[in-house]
Design a protein around this motif. Structure first.
Motif, PDB file in Angstrom:
ATOM      1  N   ASN A  58       0.810  -1.218   0.000  1.00 22.33           N
ATOM      2  CA  ASN A  58       0.000   0.000   0.000  1.00 22.33           C
ATOM      3  C   ASN A  58       0.844   1.270   0.000  1.00 22.33           C
ATOM      4  O   ASN A  58       0.300   2.365   0.005  1.00 22.33           O
ATOM      5  CB  ASN A  58      -0.930   0.014   1.221  1.00 22.33           C
ATOM      6  CG  ASN A  58      -2.153  -0.862   1.035  1.00 22.33           C
ATOM      7  OD1 ASN A  58      -2.855  -0.718   0.049  1.00 22.33           O
ATOM      8  ND2 ASN A  58      -2.393  -1.764   1.969  1.00 22.33           N
ATOM      9  N   SER A  59       2.176   1.126   0.013  1.00 22.20           N
ATOM     10  CA  SER A  59       3.060   2.288   0.083  1.00 22.20           C
ATOM     11  C   SER A  59       3.234   2.910  -1.309  1.00 22.20           C
ATOM     12  O   SER A  59       2.914   2.292  -2.326  1.00 22.20           O
ATOM     13  CB  SER A  59       4.429   1.874   0.626  1.00 22.20           C
ATOM     14  OG  SER A  59       5.173   1.179  -0.373  1.00 22.20           O
ATOM     15  N   PRO A  60       3.761   4.131  -1.359  1.00 18.90           N
ATOM     16  CA  PRO A  60       4.018   4.774  -2.661  1.00 18.90           C
ATOM     17  C   PRO A  60       4.995   4.018  -3.554  1.00 18.90           C
ATOM     18  O   PRO A  60       5.048   4.264  -4.743  1.00 18.90           O
ATOM     19  CB  PRO A  60       4.593   6.143  -2.258  1.00 18.90           C
ATOM     20  CG  PRO A  60       4.066   6.403  -0.888  1.00 18.90           C
ATOM     21  CD  PRO A  60       4.005   5.061  -0.234  1.00 18.90           C
ATOM     22  N   ARG A 121      18.146   0.967  -5.309  1.00 22.56           N
ATOM     23  CA  ARG A 121      16.912   0.828  -6.100  1.00 22.56           C
ATOM     24  C   ARG A 121      16.816   1.917  -7.164  1.00 22.56           C
ATOM     25  O   ARG A 121      16.574   1.643  -8.343  1.00 22.56           O
ATOM     26  CB  ARG A 121      15.693   0.888  -5.183  1.00 22.56           C
ATOM     27  CG  ARG A 121      14.349   0.854  -5.953  1.00 22.56           C
ATOM     28  CD  ARG A 121      13.175   1.119  -5.035  1.00 22.56           C
ATOM     29  NE  ARG A 121      11.928   1.111  -5.781  1.00 22.56           N
ATOM     30  CZ  ARG A 121      11.178   0.036  -5.974  1.00 22.56           C
ATOM     31  NH1 ARG A 121      11.546  -1.121  -5.482  1.00 22.56           N
ATOM     32  NH2 ARG A 121      10.050   0.129  -6.662  1.00 22.56           N
ATOM     33  N   TYR A 122      16.996   3.166  -6.761  1.00 24.39           N
ATOM     34  CA  TYR A 122      16.773   4.265  -7.693  1.00 24.39           C
ATOM     35  C   TYR A 122      17.942   4.477  -8.651  1.00 24.39           C
ATOM     36  O   TYR A 122      17.746   4.986  -9.752  1.00 24.39           O
ATOM     37  CB  TYR A 122      16.411   5.532  -6.919  1.00 24.39           C
ATOM     38  CG  TYR A 122      15.024   5.420  -6.317  1.00 24.39           C
ATOM     39  CD1 TYR A 122      13.909   5.267  -7.132  1.00 24.39           C
ATOM     40  CD2 TYR A 122      14.836   5.386  -4.949  1.00 24.39           C
ATOM     41  CE1 TYR A 122      12.650   5.133  -6.593  1.00 24.39           C
ATOM     42  CE2 TYR A 122      13.575   5.246  -4.397  1.00 24.39           C
ATOM     43  CZ  TYR A 122      12.480   5.115  -5.229  1.00 24.39           C
ATOM     44  OH  TYR A 122      11.223   4.953  -4.703  1.00 24.39           O
ATOM     45  N   LEU A 123      19.146   4.081  -8.267  1.00 23.63           N
ATOM     46  CA  LEU A 123      20.236   4.060  -9.243  1.00 23.63           C
ATOM     47  C   LEU A 123      19.952   3.014 -10.311  1.00 23.63           C
ATOM     48  O   LEU A 123      20.147   3.259 -11.508  1.00 23.63           O
ATOM     49  CB  LEU A 123      21.563   3.748  -8.547  1.00 23.63           C
ATOM     50  CG  LEU A 123      22.195   4.866  -7.719  1.00 23.63           C
ATOM     51  CD1 LEU A 123      23.432   4.336  -6.998  1.00 23.63           C
ATOM     52  CD2 LEU A 123      22.570   6.068  -8.598  1.00 23.63           C
ATOM     53  N   GLY A 124      19.482   1.827  -9.875  1.00 19.59           N
ATOM     54  CA  GLY A 124      19.121   0.790 -10.843  1.00 19.59           C
ATOM     55  C   GLY A 124      18.018   1.244 -11.767  1.00 19.59           C
ATOM     56  O   GLY A 124      18.051   0.990 -12.980  1.00 19.59           O
ATOM     57  N   LEU A 125      17.021   1.925 -11.213  1.00 17.81           N
ATOM     58  CA  LEU A 125      15.927   2.426 -12.040  1.00 17.81           C
ATOM     59  C   LEU A 125      16.434   3.440 -13.056  1.00 17.81           C
ATOM     60  O   LEU A 125      15.984   3.466 -14.213  1.00 17.81           O
ATOM     61  CB  LEU A 125      14.867   3.062 -11.131  1.00 17.81           C
ATOM     62  CG  LEU A 125      13.519   3.415 -11.764  1.00 17.81           C
ATOM     63  CD1 LEU A 125      12.817   2.165 -12.272  1.00 17.81           C
ATOM     64  CD2 LEU A 125      12.634   4.129 -10.746  1.00 17.81           C
ATOM     65  N   VAL A 260      17.501  11.000  -8.536  1.00 14.43           N
ATOM     66  CA  VAL A 260      17.671   9.846  -7.654  1.00 14.43           C
ATOM     67  C   VAL A 260      17.563  10.277  -6.195  1.00 14.43           C
ATOM     68  O   VAL A 260      16.893   9.635  -5.376  1.00 14.43           O
ATOM     69  CB  VAL A 260      19.028   9.156  -7.914  1.00 14.43           C
ATOM     70  CG1 VAL A 260      19.336   8.124  -6.829  1.00 14.43           C
ATOM     71  CG2 VAL A 260      19.019   8.480  -9.280  1.00 14.43           C
ATOM     72  N   LEU A 261      18.210  11.396  -5.844  1.00 14.69           N
ATOM     73  CA  LEU A 261      18.155  11.890  -4.470  1.00 14.69           C
ATOM     74  C   LEU A 261      16.738  12.289  -4.074  1.00 14.69           C
ATOM     75  O   LEU A 261      16.298  12.045  -2.939  1.00 14.69           O
ATOM     76  CB  LEU A 261      19.096  13.086  -4.296  1.00 14.69           C
ATOM     77  CG  LEU A 261      20.591  12.832  -4.530  1.00 14.69           C
ATOM     78  CD1 LEU A 261      21.392  14.088  -4.221  1.00 14.69           C
ATOM     79  CD2 LEU A 261      21.086  11.660  -3.690  1.00 14.69           C
ATOM     80  N   GLN A 262      16.014  12.912  -5.013  1.00  9.67           N
ATOM     81  CA  GLN A 262      14.635  13.295  -4.726  1.00  9.67           C
ATOM     82  C   GLN A 262      13.785  12.061  -4.447  1.00  9.67           C
ATOM     83  O   GLN A 262      12.968  12.044  -3.515  1.00  9.67           O
ATOM     84  CB  GLN A 262      14.049  14.078  -5.917  1.00  9.67           C
ATOM     85  CG  GLN A 262      14.649  15.447  -6.154  1.00  9.67           C
ATOM     86  CD  GLN A 262      14.068  16.510  -5.219  1.00  9.67           C
ATOM     87  OE1 GLN A 262      13.242  16.209  -4.375  1.00  9.67           O
ATOM     88  NE2 GLN A 262      14.505  17.750  -5.389  1.00  9.67           N
ATOM     89  N   GLN A 266      11.833  11.204  -0.943  1.00  9.82           N
ATOM     90  CA  GLN A 266      10.383  11.030  -0.886  1.00  9.82           C
ATOM     91  C   GLN A 266       9.996   9.705  -0.233  1.00  9.82           C
ATOM     92  O   GLN A 266       9.004   9.623   0.494  1.00  9.82           O
ATOM     93  CB  GLN A 266       9.802  11.112  -2.298  1.00  9.82           C
ATOM     94  CG  GLN A 266       9.850  12.506  -2.896  1.00  9.82           C
ATOM     95  CD  GLN A 266       9.530  12.512  -4.384  1.00  9.82           C
ATOM     96  OE1 GLN A 266       9.191  11.485  -4.975  1.00  9.82           O
ATOM     97  NE2 GLN A 266       9.633  13.677  -5.001  1.00  9.82           N
ATOM     98  N   MET A 267      10.774   8.653  -0.493  1.00 10.20           N
ATOM     99  CA  MET A 267      10.434   7.331   0.016  1.00 10.20           C
ATOM    100  C   MET A 267      11.009   7.050   1.400  1.00 10.20           C
ATOM    101  O   MET A 267      10.595   6.099   2.062  1.00 10.20           O
ATOM    102  CB  MET A 267      10.932   6.255  -0.946  1.00 10.20           C
ATOM    103  CG  MET A 267      10.054   6.052  -2.160  1.00 10.20           C
ATOM    104  SD  MET A 267       8.320   5.803  -1.734  1.00 10.20           S
ATOM    105  CE  MET A 267       8.434   4.488  -0.533  1.00 10.20           C
TER     106      MET A 267
END
Length: 503
Positions: A58-60, A121-125, A260-262, A266-267
């Motif tokens: 249920n998380s963002p 995670r976000y570097l991979g994305l 990526v930092l943003q 946020q998470m």
């Protein structure tokens, strides 16, 4: 690594081993025959883990238009791979809970692990590595060697860790004292635990001087530099160092780096809450991110428009893929499950009920005289009736129940864990509501409908060999209901509560 340290790591009785749930999850992750139902049965044994999986669904991180209300829905939405990786991460983190002596040091390690998990995670994305859950797990556990050293070298290592002013300084002390780093220790530990090989390799190459060629391992190795931005005293120096590494090794420019930092920022509150570890954002980090947002808004308009259009197209494609995936499982007219997906869910519930010796009830429902509605008022009104009926039916059921359109004006309801008496009572209550609620307004007059239903249960009274037999039994009872005059719910079992009766 010295033989003495390796022996201490192998023989130390204070080192935690993965709990039973984590061991089973590791086995499932390595079994090509594993399915969602099997994973759900394992996770359901741990109430805390089940709750965390529902919270993350249920998380963002996994934003969905539909509120996830039970574990089955959560795991189905996450998918098998994400389920196993995330559950394993939660389970292992609980296995390595703080001890009273080094509570602050343990919390600091997990704080860096949470930041690294998001960074990986976000570097991979950003570079197109789609194994996002594996990246999060590798980022989370890359410093697990520190936790091991706190126990096997309890006489000296806590002071070394407490006095370290930077990760590089900590690595220098470790090499001088142990002839290895906590990355080497962590890699050896997860190998002893039998964790997947990708974790062993990613942890082993997570600290300099290693410069892994594999993009997955590079994302994990660089995630620590991103984490330092939240942990270092000099945020600006940490940012410059991380940007240089990310640009050199991944080819990301400053705009991509700031994005990526943003995303991490946020998470961070959500993930911190899931692991019960507070990770505050320093004021300087907040300022840098706000300033970066302003600069991004003021950059060349064409580049911004092109990037925005590209992101919109990617989001549109992803949203379209999600819609197509949902549509493949849903009936286009009523929005409930279609017949094909009903067969999948029924098979899963039947297997689960059989394994746990729990009842599974099935109600087969048919709207009475529906052909007359189409003949007298037209098919558009008929469609409106079906839509309203499906909505009312679903609104009267539990979150764990499943509604599907079998075909035409026929619907099927699955009641996991419910015996025949409960299922009959629920469907009779639905019939009472339906008969008192107009399904459409035609020529300013309300249009009411009734239905006939048959209920069969895979339970104590009767055990079926397969789903086809169970569904056929409910269908047979439905036609007995219609032959007895319609507008009624009857059950297959010859018990007083389930004898045919009009509602």
């Amino acid at each position: 690594m010295s033989p003495e340290l390796n022996a201490a790591l192998s023989l130390c009785r204070n080192l935690p081993s993965p709990p039973a749930i984590a061991v089973r999850l590791i086995e499932l992750a390595q079994d090509p025959e594993t399915d969602i139902a099997t994973a759900a049965d394992v996770i359901a044994l741990d109430m805390g883990l089940s709750a965390r999986m529902m919270r993350i669904a249920n998380s963002p991180l996994y934003a969905s238009r539909r509120r996830i209300e039970n574990l089955g829905q959560a795991l189905t939405m996450l998918g098998l791979n994400a389920t196993l990786q995330l559950a394993l991460g939660f389970s292992l983190s609980r296995a390595l809970e703080d001890d009273a002596r080094n509570a602050q040091l343990h919390e600091a390690v997990w704080r860096r692990g949470i930041l690294s998990a998001l960074g990986a995670r976000y570097l991979g994305l950003a570079i197109g590595v789609r194994r996002l859950e594996e990246l999060m797990l590798a980022g989370l556990l890359q410093d697990i060697g520190i936790l091991a050293l706190l126990q096997v070298r309890a006489d000296s290592y806590p002071a070394i860790l407490a006095d370290a002013t930077s990760n590089d300084g900590l690595l220098d002390h470790e090499r001088a004292l142990f002839d290895c780093t906590h990355a080497d220790i962590g890699s050896r530990l997860v190998e002893m635990w039998g964790l997947p090989h990708y974790l062993t390799h990613a942890i082993a190459h997570s600290e300099p001087p290693a410069e892994p060629a594999d993009p997955f391992e590079r994302c994990v190795a660089l995630s620590g530099a991103l984490a330092e931005m939240w942990l270092a005293d000099d945020v600006d120096a940490a940012r410059a160092h991380a940007l240089n590494l990310v640009h050199t090794q991944l080819g990301l420019d400053s705009a991509q780096f700031e994005q990526v930092l943003q995303q991490m920022s946020q998470m961070l509150p959500e993930i911190s809450a899931l692991f019960d570890i507070p990770v505050p954002s320093p004021a300087r980090i907040t300022y840098l991110l706000d300033h970066a947002s302003e600069l991004m808004a003021l950059r060349n308009l064409r580049e911004l428009q092109d990037a925005s259009a590209s992101h919109r197209r990617a989001d549109d494609f992803e949203a379209q893929a999600r819609r197509l995936s949902e549509q493949a499982h849903l009936d286009a007219l009523t929005g409930v499950l279609n017949r094909r997906q009903l067969e999948v869910v029924l098979e899963q519930e039947f297997t689960r009920a059989s394994a746990a010796a729990r009842p599974l009830s099935v109600a087969f429902i048919d709207l009475d005289d529906f052909k007359k509605i189409n003949d007298q008022h037209g098919h558009l009104v008929g469609d409106q009736v079906l839509q309203a009926f499906a909505s009312r039916l679903q609104g009267q059921l539990r979150g764990t129940d499943t509604v599907a359109r079998f075909g035409g004006e026929e619907f099927v309801v699955l009641f996991p864990g419910a015996n025949e008496q409960i299922a009959v009572e629920v469907i009779r209550r639905v019939l009472q509501v339906i008969t008192q609620t107009p399904m459409a307004i035609v020529n300013e007059a309300p249009l009411y409908v009734t239905f006939s239903a048959g209920v069969a249960t895979h339970g104590a009274y009767e055990r079926f060999s397969d789903t086809r037999g169970l569904l056929q039994a409910a269908d047979d009872v439905l036609y007995r209901s219609k032959n007895l005059g319609r507008n009624r719910v009857i059950a297959r079992a010859p018990s007083p509560v389930s004898q045919p009766s009009a509602c």
